[in-house]
Scaffold this active site. Structure first.
Site, PDB file in Angstrom:
ATOM      1  N   GLY A  58       0.876  -1.180   0.000  1.00  0.00           N
ATOM      2  CA  GLY A  58       0.000   0.000   0.000  1.00  0.00           C
ATOM      3  C   GLY A  58       0.901   1.215   0.000  1.00  0.00           C
ATOM      4  N   LEU A  59       1.172   1.733  -1.186  1.00  0.00           N
ATOM      5  CA  LEU A  59       2.169   2.809  -1.294  1.00  0.00           C
ATOM      6  C   LEU A  59       1.553   4.120  -1.758  1.00  0.00           C
ATOM      7  CD1 LEU A  59       5.065   0.667  -2.814  1.00  0.00           C
ATOM      8  CD2 LEU A  59       4.744   1.349  -0.418  1.00  0.00           C
ATOM      9  N   ALA A 103      -8.805   1.780   4.552  1.00  0.00           N
ATOM     10  CA  ALA A 103      -9.385   0.967   5.630  1.00  0.00           C
ATOM     11  C   ALA A 103     -10.706   0.339   5.184  1.00  0.00           C
ATOM     12  CB  ALA A 103      -9.597   1.837   6.857  1.00  0.00           C
ATOM     13  N   SER A 117      -0.756   8.532  13.632  1.00  0.00           N
ATOM     14  CA  SER A 117      -1.256   9.899  13.492  1.00  0.00           C
ATOM     15  C   SER A 117      -0.137  10.835  13.074  1.00  0.00           C
ATOM     16  CB  SER A 117      -1.879  10.392  14.788  1.00  0.00           C
ATOM     17  OG  SER A 117      -2.280  11.750  14.621  1.00  0.00           O
ATOM     18  N   GLY A 118      -0.519  11.862  12.356  1.00  0.00           N
ATOM     19  CA  GLY A 118       0.472  12.858  11.939  1.00  0.00           C
ATOM     20  C   GLY A 118       0.353  13.181  10.470  1.00  0.00           C
ATOM     21  N   LYS A 133      -6.551   5.279  18.841  1.00  0.00           N
ATOM     22  CA  LYS A 133      -6.408   6.191  17.686  1.00  0.00           C
ATOM     23  C   LYS A 133      -7.758   6.829  17.359  1.00  0.00           C
ATOM     24  CE  LYS A 133      -4.779   8.294  14.017  1.00  0.00           C
ATOM     25  NZ  LYS A 133      -5.599   8.307  12.875  1.00  0.00           N
ATOM     26  N   HIS A 179      -8.346   9.442  19.904  1.00  0.00           N
ATOM     27  CA  HIS A 179      -7.444  10.553  19.545  1.00  0.00           C
ATOM     28  C   HIS A 179      -8.105  11.432  18.476  1.00  0.00           C
ATOM     29  CE1 HIS A 179      -4.668  12.228  16.563  1.00  0.00           C
ATOM     30  NE2 HIS A 179      -3.797  12.427  17.535  1.00  0.00           N
ATOM     31  N   ASN A 180      -8.649  10.792  17.453  1.00  0.00           N
ATOM     32  CA  ASN A 180      -9.292  11.568  16.383  1.00  0.00           C
ATOM     33  C   ASN A 180     -10.531  12.292  16.896  1.00  0.00           C
ATOM     34  OD1 ASN A 180      -7.325  10.331  14.867  1.00  0.00           O
ATOM     35  ND2 ASN A 180      -8.671   9.904  13.145  1.00  0.00           N
ATOM     36  N   GLU A 228      -9.421  15.264  18.561  1.00  0.00           N
ATOM     37  CA  GLU A 228      -9.006  16.216  17.510  1.00  0.00           C
ATOM     38  C   GLU A 228     -10.238  16.982  16.971  1.00  0.00           C
ATOM     39  OE1 GLU A 228      -6.430  14.264  14.533  1.00  0.00           O
ATOM     40  OE2 GLU A 228      -7.658  15.256  13.028  1.00  0.00           O
ATOM     41  N   TYR A 229     -11.345  16.290  16.797  1.00  0.00           N
ATOM     42  CA  TYR A 229     -12.585  16.954  16.364  1.00  0.00           C
ATOM     43  C   TYR A 229     -12.981  18.033  17.383  1.00  0.00           C
ATOM     44  CZ  TYR A 229     -14.341  13.770  12.634  1.00  0.00           C
ATOM     45  OH  TYR A 229     -14.558  13.064  11.483  1.00  0.00           O
ATOM     46  N   LYS A 234     -14.551  12.075   7.928  1.00  0.00           N
ATOM     47  CA  LYS A 234     -14.314  10.758   7.340  1.00  0.00           C
ATOM     48  C   LYS A 234     -14.886   9.642   8.190  1.00  0.00           C
ATOM     49  CE  LYS A 234     -10.319  11.318   4.360  1.00  0.00           C
ATOM     50  NZ  LYS A 234      -8.876  11.066   4.241  1.00  0.00           N
ATOM     51  N   ARG A 246     -39.733   8.074  35.436  1.00  0.00           N
ATOM     52  CA  ARG A 246     -39.601   6.707  34.896  1.00  0.00           C
ATOM     53  C   ARG A 246     -40.416   5.728  35.737  1.00  0.00           C
ATOM     54  NH1 ARG A 246     -34.923   4.415  35.326  1.00  0.00           N
ATOM     55  NH2 ARG A 246     -35.061   3.117  33.460  1.00  0.00           N
TER      56      ARG A 246
HETATM   57  P1  NBP Z   1      -5.735   5.563   0.695  1.00  0.00           P
HETATM   58  O1  NBP Z   1      -6.582   5.408   1.902  1.00  0.00           O
HETATM   59  O2  NBP Z   1      -6.112   6.589  -0.300  1.00  0.00           O
HETATM   60  O3  NBP Z   1      -5.648   4.136  -0.027  1.00  0.00           O
HETATM   61  C1  NBP Z   1      -4.941   3.962  -1.220  1.00  0.00           C
HETATM   62  C2  NBP Z   1      -4.151   2.681  -1.160  1.00  0.00           C
HETATM   63  O4  NBP Z   1      -5.017   1.554  -0.917  1.00  0.00           O
HETATM   64  C3  NBP Z   1      -3.473   2.404  -2.496  1.00  0.00           C
HETATM   65  O5  NBP Z   1      -2.229   1.805  -2.249  1.00  0.00           O
HETATM   66  C4  NBP Z   1      -4.446   1.418  -3.147  1.00  0.00           C
HETATM   67  O6  NBP Z   1      -3.873   0.624  -4.122  1.00  0.00           O
HETATM   68  C5  NBP Z   1      -4.811   0.597  -1.951  1.00  0.00           C
HETATM   69  N1  NBP Z   1      -5.974  -0.270  -2.133  1.00  0.00           N
HETATM   70  C6  NBP Z   1      -7.289   0.051  -2.205  1.00  0.00           C
HETATM   71 BR1  NBP Z   1      -7.952   1.738  -2.248  1.00  0.00          BR
HETATM   72  N2  NBP Z   1      -8.089  -1.021  -2.336  1.00  0.00           N
HETATM   73  C7  NBP Z   1      -7.247  -2.065  -2.366  1.00  0.00           C
HETATM   74  C8  NBP Z   1      -7.469  -3.447  -2.506  1.00  0.00           C
HETATM   75  N3  NBP Z   1      -8.691  -3.958  -2.610  1.00  0.00           N
HETATM   76  N4  NBP Z   1      -6.386  -4.261  -2.536  1.00  0.00           N
HETATM   77  C9  NBP Z   1      -5.147  -3.749  -2.434  1.00  0.00           C
HETATM   78  N5  NBP Z   1      -4.879  -2.444  -2.275  1.00  0.00           N
HETATM   79  C10 NBP Z   1      -5.916  -1.605  -2.251  1.00  0.00           C
HETATM   80  O7  NBP Z   1      -4.203   5.806   1.114  1.00  0.00           O
HETATM   81  P2  NBP Z   1      -3.578   6.745   2.254  1.00  0.00           P
HETATM   82  O8  NBP Z   1      -4.212   8.095   2.288  1.00  0.00           O
HETATM   83  O9  NBP Z   1      -2.108   6.622   2.055  1.00  0.00           O
HETATM   84  O10 NBP Z   1      -3.983   6.013   3.608  1.00  0.00           O
HETATM   85  C11 NBP Z   1      -3.618   4.679   3.887  1.00  0.00           C
HETATM   86  C12 NBP Z   1      -4.231   4.275   5.213  1.00  0.00           C
HETATM   87  O11 NBP Z   1      -3.705   5.093   6.238  1.00  0.00           O
HETATM   88  C13 NBP Z   1      -5.744   4.446   5.282  1.00  0.00           C
HETATM   89  O12 NBP Z   1      -6.300   3.406   6.018  1.00  0.00           O
HETATM   90  C14 NBP Z   1      -5.919   5.748   6.013  1.00  0.00           C
HETATM   91  O13 NBP Z   1      -7.145   5.822   6.688  1.00  0.00           O
HETATM   92  C15 NBP Z   1      -4.748   5.694   6.972  1.00  0.00           C
HETATM   93  N6  NBP Z   1      -4.291   6.976   7.483  1.00  0.00           N
HETATM   94  C16 NBP Z   1      -4.249   8.059   6.688  1.00  0.00           C
HETATM   95  C17 NBP Z   1      -3.786   9.273   7.193  1.00  0.00           C
HETATM   96  C18 NBP Z   1      -3.712  10.469   6.299  1.00  0.00           C
HETATM   97  O14 NBP Z   1      -3.427  11.553   6.815  1.00  0.00           O
HETATM   98  N7  NBP Z   1      -3.945  10.327   4.997  1.00  0.00           N
HETATM   99  C19 NBP Z   1      -3.344   9.352   8.500  1.00  0.00           C
HETATM  100  C20 NBP Z   1      -3.354   8.215   9.275  1.00  0.00           C
HETATM  101  C21 NBP Z   1      -3.823   7.031   8.756  1.00  0.00           C
HETATM  102  P3  NBP Z   1      -3.853   1.126  -5.666  1.00  0.00           P
HETATM  103  O15 NBP Z   1      -2.691   2.036  -5.778  1.00  0.00           O
HETATM  104  O16 NBP Z   1      -3.688  -0.144  -6.429  1.00  0.00           O
HETATM  105  O17 NBP Z   1      -5.166   1.812  -5.928  1.00  0.00           O
END
Ligand code: NBP
Length: 477
Positions: A9-10, A76, A128-129, A182, A185-186, A189-190, A260, A447
């Site tokens: 998950g990049l 998620a 978080s961050g 977590k 925490h969120n 934050e709200y 969200k 009641r």
């Molecule tokens: P996203 O939440 O936008 O998810 C995108 C990633 O999920 C991509 O790598 C995508 O692959 C992959 N993916 C999906 Br969508 N469905 C999939 C599936 N069925 N099988 C395999 N891979 C799948 O990414 P993010 O914003 O980097 O967040 C990642 C996680 O971290 C989330 O759970 C998010 O809630 C959490 N988080 C985010 C933050 C923030 O500030 N953004 C902070 C803390 C935690 P693809 O490239 O092939 O589409």
């Protein structure tokens, strides 16, 4: 300590955590469903450390030494389940799967149990961050077994933010504990953001300050007890002008706050646990109200406000100080409620959660990072079983000192029709908590009247019912 980890998950979070891990000397095996993301990461940052890009789940798993440590950073919910389903048949007993997404803690409990049946460890981890924290040091809240923490803990601690020499990462508790805290925490934050927004609104509409002037007020508050990331960025946002129109940025943004879901989950969980997190709930509902555009448009046309002229504020600085006090005191209430929810959640789920350790790791890396959290850490160090933060000597005195300003601001908001649900409900909670007698006695009476729900008495043990429809004799039940 250096070791090896796989990251699948990049997108923005996964890529930045992978880079953070590599920068700290760990070998990072990379995988993403869509190959282009892996390629883009390698092209832009491949030289930053020891990366091993892979092109399939099989190759990803085979490239990792056993016991494998695999960090999942995908969307998620179903995305996480899809990745787990693909990985699990390829894994061996003792391997560790870390989920760093914003999972619901109940999903983490379910996944932990399912993986345990196959001899695998699951480490549900709050991170978080945001994007910046993931790269330069987030606050990390891992759950899971002691055995898995012994392996992945040092790696996670190595990439976390550091405050006073302490990494902002601690083993929170078993199964869903990391994602539970977590979530709270969120929620906090709200509440924090809602209270900041109310302070801004009062300074703007009661005192008539411009966004820039209010930005300066926030910048000065950031020098004192309120020193925190959110107060700091509030000053930045308020001082910013829109490039296209030259207007204050805050005036060109649509006033409908989005969400969200973690705030809503926090309140849902609090309702189930019976913990009054009114500060967080008001924040979630205030966002919901802001989004009800049609109702707001209809109401704006017909609902009258108070028929009073705005009295000029004689002492501007004193008013600003009163708003600061309202913000500070309401914030203490919101945090106290959040920590109450963590204690209740831990009890309900059989987790041993050290609230002081959480305050410690929230001091850096995360969105609610603040000087204030060091006071909370100290409070739980002084009294680990503290019933509520509000009764700890430091916070009791700090809120008492802020009380006059807080009451003045809530009164003023009501008088002039400026909505301040966070300030007002925090004050009502504070007064409810300290009241000698609550009108709950009357509710019990009602009641019993309509439903024979019974009541207890102040002067005798036992459960009682009054024969309301008869001769009103009291029976013991
Ligand atoms: P996203 O939440 O936008 O998810 C995108 C990633 O999920 C991509 O790598 C995508 O692959 C992959 N993916 C999906 Br969508 N469905 C999939 C599936 N069925 N099988 C395999 N891979 C799948 O990414 P993010 O914003 O980097 O967040 C990642 C996680 O971290 C989330 O759970 C998010 O809630 C959490 N988080 C985010 C933050 C923030 O500030 N953004 C902070 C803390 C935690 P693809 O490239 O092939 O589409």
């Amino acid at each position: 300590m250096t070791s090896q980890i796989g990251v699948t998950g990049l997108a923005v979070m996964g890529a930045n955590l992978a880079r953070n891990l590599a920068r700290h000397g760990h070998q990072v095996v990379l995988h993403n469903r869509t190959q282009a993301r892996t390629d883009a990461l390698m092209a832009a940052h491949g030289g930053e450390g020891d990366f091993v890009p892979t092109t399939s789940t099989e190759e990803f798993v085979q490239s990792l030494q056993r016991p494998r440590s695999i960090l999942i950073m995908v969307q998620a919910g179903p995305g996480t389940d899809a990745v787990i389903d693909e990985l699990v048949p390829l894994l061996d007993e003792g391997d560790i799967v870390i989920d760093g997404g914003n999972a619901r803690y109940q999903d983490t409990q379910r996944r932990t149990a399912a993986l345990a049946e196959r001899g695998l460890h699951f480490v549900g981890t709050g991170v978080s961050g945001g994007e910046e924290g993931a790269l330069n040091g987030p606050s990390i809240m891992p759950g899971g077994s002691d055995e898995s923490y012994a392996i992945v803990g040092p790696m996670l601690e190595s990439i976390a933010a550091v405050v006073d020499g302490t990494p902002c990462c601690t083993h929170v508790g078993t199964d869903g504990a990391g994602h539970f805290v977590k979530m709270v925490h969120n929620g906090i934050e709200y509440a924090d953001m809602q209270l900041i927004a109310e302070a801004y609104d009062l300074l703007r509409h009661r005192l008539g300050l411009s966004p820039k002037e209010i930005g300066d007020v926030f910048a000065s508050w950031n020098e004192g007890d309120l020193d925190s990331y959110l107060i700091e960025i509030t000053a930045e946002v308020l001082r910013h002008d829109d490039a296209a129109t030259g207007k204050p940025f805050v005036d060109v943004v649509l006033d409908q706050a989005e969400q969200k879901g973690t705030g809503r989950w926090t309140v849902q969980s609090a309702l189930d646990l019976g913990v009054p997190v009114s500060g967080i709930a008001e924040a979630v509902f205030a966002r919901a109200l802001s989004g009800h555009a049609e109702q707001r448009a209809a109401a704006q046309k017909v609902l009258p406000g108070p028929q009073v002229e705005l009295d000029p504020v004689e002492d501007r600085d004193a008013y600003i100080e009163a708003v600061r006090q309202a913000l500070y005191a309401s914030k203490v209430v919101a945090y106290a409620q959040g920590f109450d929810q963590i204690a209740a959640g831990a009890e309900e789920n059989g987790w041993t959660v050290d609230r002081g350790a959480l305050a410690t790791i929230w001091r850096g890396g995360c969105i609610i990072r603040a000087r204030f959290l060091d006071r909370i850490r100290q409070a739980f160090a002084d009294e680990p079983d503290l019933t509520t933060l509000l009764t700890h000597d430091y916070f009791r005195d700090a809120v008492a000192a802020a009380q006059d300003g807080w009451r003045r601001v809530v009164t003023d908001a009501a008088r002039y029709g400026i909505p301040a649900p966070g300030f007002a409900s925090a004050l009502a909670y504070y007064d409810g908590l300290r009241a000698e007698r609550l009108p709950a006695a009357l509710i019990q009476g009602l009641r019993d009247f309509f439903g024979a729900h019974t009541y207890r008495r102040v002067d005798r043990d036992g459960v009682f019912h009054t024969l309301w429809g008869d001769d009103r004799r009291e029976e013991t039940r």
